[in-house]
Design a protein around this motif. Sequence first.
Motif, PDB file in Angstrom:
ATOM      1  N   ARG A  49       0.827  -1.210   0.000  1.00  0.00           N
ATOM      2  CA  ARG A  49       0.000   0.000   0.000  1.00  0.00           C
ATOM      3  C   ARG A  49       0.858   1.255   0.000  1.00  0.00           C
ATOM      4  O   ARG A  49       0.456   2.295  -0.561  1.00  0.00           O
ATOM      5  N   TRP A  55       5.398   2.655  -7.434  1.00  0.00           N
ATOM      6  CA  TRP A  55       4.199   2.689  -8.276  1.00  0.00           C
ATOM      7  C   TRP A  55       4.270   3.833  -9.280  1.00  0.00           C
ATOM      8  O   TRP A  55       3.933   3.670 -10.456  1.00  0.00           O
ATOM      9  N   ASP A 149      -2.046   8.835  -3.583  1.00  0.00           N
ATOM     10  CA  ASP A 149      -3.184   8.021  -3.155  1.00  0.00           C
ATOM     11  C   ASP A 149      -4.449   8.398  -3.926  1.00  0.00           C
ATOM     12  O   ASP A 149      -5.331   7.555  -4.153  1.00  0.00           O
ATOM     13  N   TRP A 152      -4.049   6.519  -7.392  1.00  0.00           N
ATOM     14  CA  TRP A 152      -3.760   5.083  -7.344  1.00  0.00           C
ATOM     15  C   TRP A 152      -5.080   4.358  -7.062  1.00  0.00           C
ATOM     16  O   TRP A 152      -5.436   4.090  -5.928  1.00  0.00           O
ATOM     17  N   LYS A 153      -5.777   4.009  -8.124  1.00  0.00           N
ATOM     18  CA  LYS A 153      -7.141   3.508  -7.991  1.00  0.00           C
ATOM     19  C   LYS A 153      -7.206   2.091  -7.420  1.00  0.00           C
ATOM     20  O   LYS A 153      -8.199   1.732  -6.778  1.00  0.00           O
ATOM     21  N   ASP A 154      -6.185   1.281  -7.642  1.00  0.00           N
ATOM     22  CA  ASP A 154      -6.204  -0.083  -7.102  1.00  0.00           C
ATOM     23  C   ASP A 154      -5.176  -0.240  -5.975  1.00  0.00           C
ATOM     24  O   ASP A 154      -4.582  -1.306  -5.811  1.00  0.00           O
ATOM     25  N   GLN A 155      -4.991   0.808  -5.206  1.00  0.00           N
ATOM     26  CA  GLN A 155      -4.049   0.780  -4.096  1.00  0.00           C
ATOM     27  C   GLN A 155      -4.440  -0.321  -3.100  1.00  0.00           C
ATOM     28  O   GLN A 155      -5.591  -0.388  -2.666  1.00  0.00           O
ATOM     29  N   PRO A 156      -3.508  -1.190  -2.718  1.00  0.00           N
ATOM     30  CA  PRO A 156      -3.853  -2.278  -1.795  1.00  0.00           C
ATOM     31  C   PRO A 156      -4.256  -1.743  -0.423  1.00  0.00           C
ATOM     32  O   PRO A 156      -3.917  -0.612  -0.047  1.00  0.00           O
TER      33      PRO A 156
END
Length: 593
Positions: A49, A55, A149, A152-156
């Motif tokens: 995350r 990323w 953040d 970052w649409k698919d952030q864990p």
Amino acid sequence: MFQSFSETSSPEQGPPRLAALRAEMEAAGLDGFIVPRADAHQGEYVAERDSRLAWLTGFTGSAGFCVALHDTAGVFVDGRYRVQVRAQVADVFTPVDWPEVTLGGWISRNVSPGAVVGFDPWLHTLSQLRELEASTGGIILRRTENLVDGIWKDQPPAPATPAFVQPVDLTGEAHADKIARLAGTLAPAKAAVLTLPDSICWLLNIRGDDVPRTPFVHGFALLHEEGRVTLFVNPDKLVNLGDHLGPNVSVAPVEEFLPSLSRLDGPVQIDPASCPVIVADTLAEAGLEMIEAQDPCALPKACKTAAELDGTRAAHLRDGAAMARFLCWLDQQTPGSFSEIDVVTRLEGERAATNALRDISFDTIAGAGPNGAIVHYRVTEKTNRTVAPGLLLVDSGGQYVDGTTDITRTMAIGAVGDEERRAFTLVLKGMIAISRLRWPKGLAGRDMDALARMALWEHGLDYGHGTGHGVGSYLSVHEGPQRLARTGTVPFLPGMILSNEPGFYREGAFGIRIENLVVVEEAPALPGQTVPEMLRFETLTYVPIDTRLVDRELLTAAERDWLNSYHANVLARIGPLVDGEVSGWLTRVCAPI
């Protein structure tokens, strides 16, 4: 298999992600935004995350940051990563040599006076902000939400793995006693803020799996002067602890951390080197006096107990036997018939065969030929190289419940040239110099680092990293505050574990590093000694050094004696732990030169 070989860097994603970040900057009225590698706990290893720098840019090193401006974006890395960063980032990012080029200086040269640069106050320490403010006169530094953040649409999700107890027979001190002992050092502060995971895990005798390779539990804590601790953590992490924490430790959700700071009675102790800016802001807004001092856990944690040292010695013998089995296998391979991935897989398999391995302590570095010159190289399916004649550098370690290991060996694979043998011997001379050292109590790493480089310097050579780092006890493989480096200012004390790892790297050709772990101990007095207290290193790592790469003519008699004595000790300590062909191999490679 703990280590994977998938490609985690995505350089092709860098341009669209940078464009999206710049759109967010425009909407927020910012001329720039700083993206550090660190998380809110300033750890070297971060949860998925929190891998914002990787990323955004594709750079996966363990230290660095990016500054995104509207017309340029710098990726700042130190000497360990200058080869790696060029291979991992797209050309929309500009690698910047840091710390030679300072963050503040670079920003000031690339924006106009009055420009507004945003940063997330959770991810920068008070010391970092002060340094930046001092070097960016005329630039406005603005606290903001984290813009990465936002895109970052698919952030864990944040990790929530269960914590577990580190038993007192391995720590050597009950956590209630640690709390009482350290609370007694706080005055005049009423409480100390703890944000470093290794400090909290050490203090409470717990471990976890919130980040890879390092058994951390993520959370925050307050150590109160009356001998109690408030732990701010996701309560789901504590389901396996039973009544371990006891009556002197209260638990609250992480969301209560900042509000609880506002309700404290001052003064409050913070460590500006690790305290997030938002913590200092919250205390200041509440009108609380702050006392700045080193994290109260730092030095006690660094000076290992007798139980921790006994466990570490046991872990190193276990690990040394696994390394011997691996090196014996390696010597049986035909050059060109195996790959870097084969090397990593075999070595992890030998450690796993001990039935004691909890994790590797970092992703194994197995660099053949030119890949050995990438200091923190991680092999992937894309970069995997056949191990051809030349040098192979393997830097690896294990996380065992009784200790953390870290060892580097550079091996000859088939025929090796004279340049490589000379460089290897010069590196070995530096490693031996540190191993043999005695010094007056009170000296720090900066007083000794040059001794590891002297032989290299005499030939116009050097390496771009420190000679050694601190190591934890089933905690972080890179632990402060002690360092064997030009930047190491903390005096060495008995019980501190450090690495001893000089190296040399010829970009595009080969890399050499030789590493043992050592622990500081009191040195016996010598006849006629006038220095009241002297210290020395006890070697912890017992694994053969490849004497095929040693130019004997470059070693002094004392250095040859040290190497022969070391190998005699390797044979005596590791020999009983191996058998069959490994035993015969170990006897051969430990023969005196």
